[in-house]
Design an enzyme around this catalytic site. Structure first.
Site, mmCIF file in Angstrom:
data_model
loop_
_atom_site.group_PDB
_atom_site.id
_atom_site.type_symbol
_atom_site.label_atom_id
_atom_site.label_comp_id
_atom_site.label_asym_id
_atom_site.label_seq_id
_atom_site.Cartn_x
_atom_site.Cartn_y
_atom_site.Cartn_z
ATOM 1 N N ASP A 191 -10.078 1.561 6.350
ATOM 2 C CA ASP A 191 -10.067 1.320 4.909
ATOM 3 C C ASP A 191 -11.131 2.140 4.199
ATOM 4 O O ASP A 191 -10.901 2.696 3.119
ATOM 5 C CB ASP A 191 -10.305 -0.168 4.601
ATOM 6 C CG ASP A 191 -9.022 -0.966 4.471
ATOM 7 O OD1 ASP A 191 -7.988 -0.519 5.020
ATOM 8 O OD2 ASP A 191 -9.051 -2.042 3.842
ATOM 9 N N GLU A 214 0.842 -1.198 0.000
ATOM 10 C CA GLU A 214 0.000 0.000 0.000
ATOM 11 C C GLU A 214 0.878 1.248 0.000
ATOM 12 O O GLU A 214 0.782 2.114 -0.880
ATOM 13 C CB GLU A 214 -0.891 -0.024 1.241
ATOM 14 C CG GLU A 214 -1.617 1.261 1.565
ATOM 15 C CD GLU A 214 -2.179 1.197 2.976
ATOM 16 O OE1 GLU A 214 -3.383 0.976 3.100
ATOM 17 O OE2 GLU A 214 -1.403 1.374 3.950
#
Length: 381
Positions: free
Chosen positions: A263, A70
């Site tokens: 998220d 990420e």
């Protein structure tokens, strides 16, 4: 349905919301450069980027003291947007050296978490890293050109990655990152549910142009599928999405991730950028307005975990600055009464310090780029 010839992809014009709301070009450019320096420079209170030797660098998740696909892919996207080729190449070199997997069912993917010395903490991938790697590499190819030297032959690396994420498993080994029937991205390859914040239809539109010809139709279908999926994953009144959701859009709370939490924050940002680049659909305007309205009477210090219907838990947000940043980025789509005030509130908020700063400040810099018209589509020369 895309609005033909609207959006930055078609016009080449990117909105600068900070300028629209009264800030000068000098103020905006200084703020962007200063923020880059805070994250990628030597300030120990704010930095998340670290160099190793002459040709390596990594982004550290300061809350977990590890390196994630990420963050590495985010750092590469930031670097290509701001013309920082040395940083980009260091990050990509570290990624290929330590995260790329060459054996087992996940061959061709990247280990989602490594120690800062490069040791793999996991031999599983996370698809949000792969999709960001692919577009960052394509932009790098278009902005700087390809090298004949691997792994800096950016466009080839991107096309191969885009091929494997949809075709893996066809030989009976491993699993693809997208479900081949419904064209939806999975949370991890060997599961059959999704993470709404992974859905980047604006990326898939570009993959449909620049991937291998035989893969382009898939990516076009994936863009349409993701836009439709977000409509059913986001709550019809609050606009909030869960962290994990089933393919029918309902929250997947089997592991406690069926609510609006870390998220989920990225959904607002993704909707904003899809609308800015492609004018994805009118629903994006409506949903951005709903999200901003939900948070309009809430102080960032009191942001919490919420059900997607908006019911608060006692648990405070781990990343309130990141949430504020993504809500501001939604203003690229929003046209409601809270669009300007959300952007100004974000402008008046500094980057985060302390051990939890990594995720917040990644989202912060993306929002800063997007809202200043600097999160651009780099087209082939």
């Amino acid at each position: 349905m895309l609005k033909t010839n609207e959006g930055a992809f078609f016009t080449g014009t990117y909105r600068n919301l900070f300028k629209e709301y009264g800030y000068s070009n000098e103020e905006i450019n200084t703020r962007v450069e200063d923020t880059w320096n805070e994250l990628f420079g030597e300030n120990e209170e704010t930095k998340i980027y670290f160099e190793v030797g002459n040709d390596l660098g990594y982004m550290m998740d300061t809350g977990n003291t590890d390196v994630r696909t990420e963050g590495m892919s985010y750092g590469m996207m930031m670097a290509v947007q701001l013309d920082k080729k040395d940083v980009f190449d260091r990050l990509w070199n570290w990624t290929m050296k330590y995260m790329y997997m060459t054996e087992g069912e996940n061959t061709g993917y990247f280990a989602w978490s490594c120690a800062t010395d490069g040791t793999k903490n996991s031999y599983g991938p996370a698809p949000d890293g792969e999709e960001y790697f692919a577009l960052a590499l394509l932009f790098a190819s278009h902005r700087w050109g390809d090298s004949v030297e691997e792994p800096f032959n950016y466009s080839t690396q991107a096309k191969e990655l885009l091929k494997i994420v949809i075709h893996k498993g066809e030989d009976g080994v491993g699993y693809p990152m997208w479900n081949p029937e419904n064209k939806l991205i999975k949370f991890i390859p060997n599961c059959e549910y999704s993470d709404p914040s992974y859905h980047l239809p604006h990326f898939y539109e570009l993959f449909s142009l620049w991937s291998y010809p035989e893969d382009q139709a898939f990516w076009k279908e994936a863009a349409a599928a993701s836009r439709e999926y977000l409509k059913i994953a986001c709550h019809p009144e609050t606009g909030l999405a869960p962290e994990y959701a089933h393919y029918d859009g309902t929250p997947n709370d089997e592991r406690g991730f069926g609510h609006f939490f870390s998220d989920s924050y990225r959904v607002a940002a993704n909707i904003g950028l899809d609308y800015e680049w492609f004018r994805g659909n009118e629903w994006e305007i409506e949903n951005a307005n709903k999200i901003q309205a939900f948070f309009a009477d809430k102080d960032p210090e009191d942001y919490r975990r919420y059900t997607i219907a908006g019911e608060p838990f006692e648990e405070k947000s781990l990343h309130p600055v990141g949430l504020l940043a993504t809500n501001a980025m939604a203003s690229l789509a929003a046209n409601g009464p809270f669009s300007e005030s959300t952007v100004i509130q974000f402008w008046n908020t500094p980057v985060r310090t302390g051990v939890r700063r990594y995720y917040d400040n990644c989202l912060y810099l993306f929002a800063l780029l997007a809202l200043s018209g600097k999160f651009k589509i780099w087209m082939p020369k």
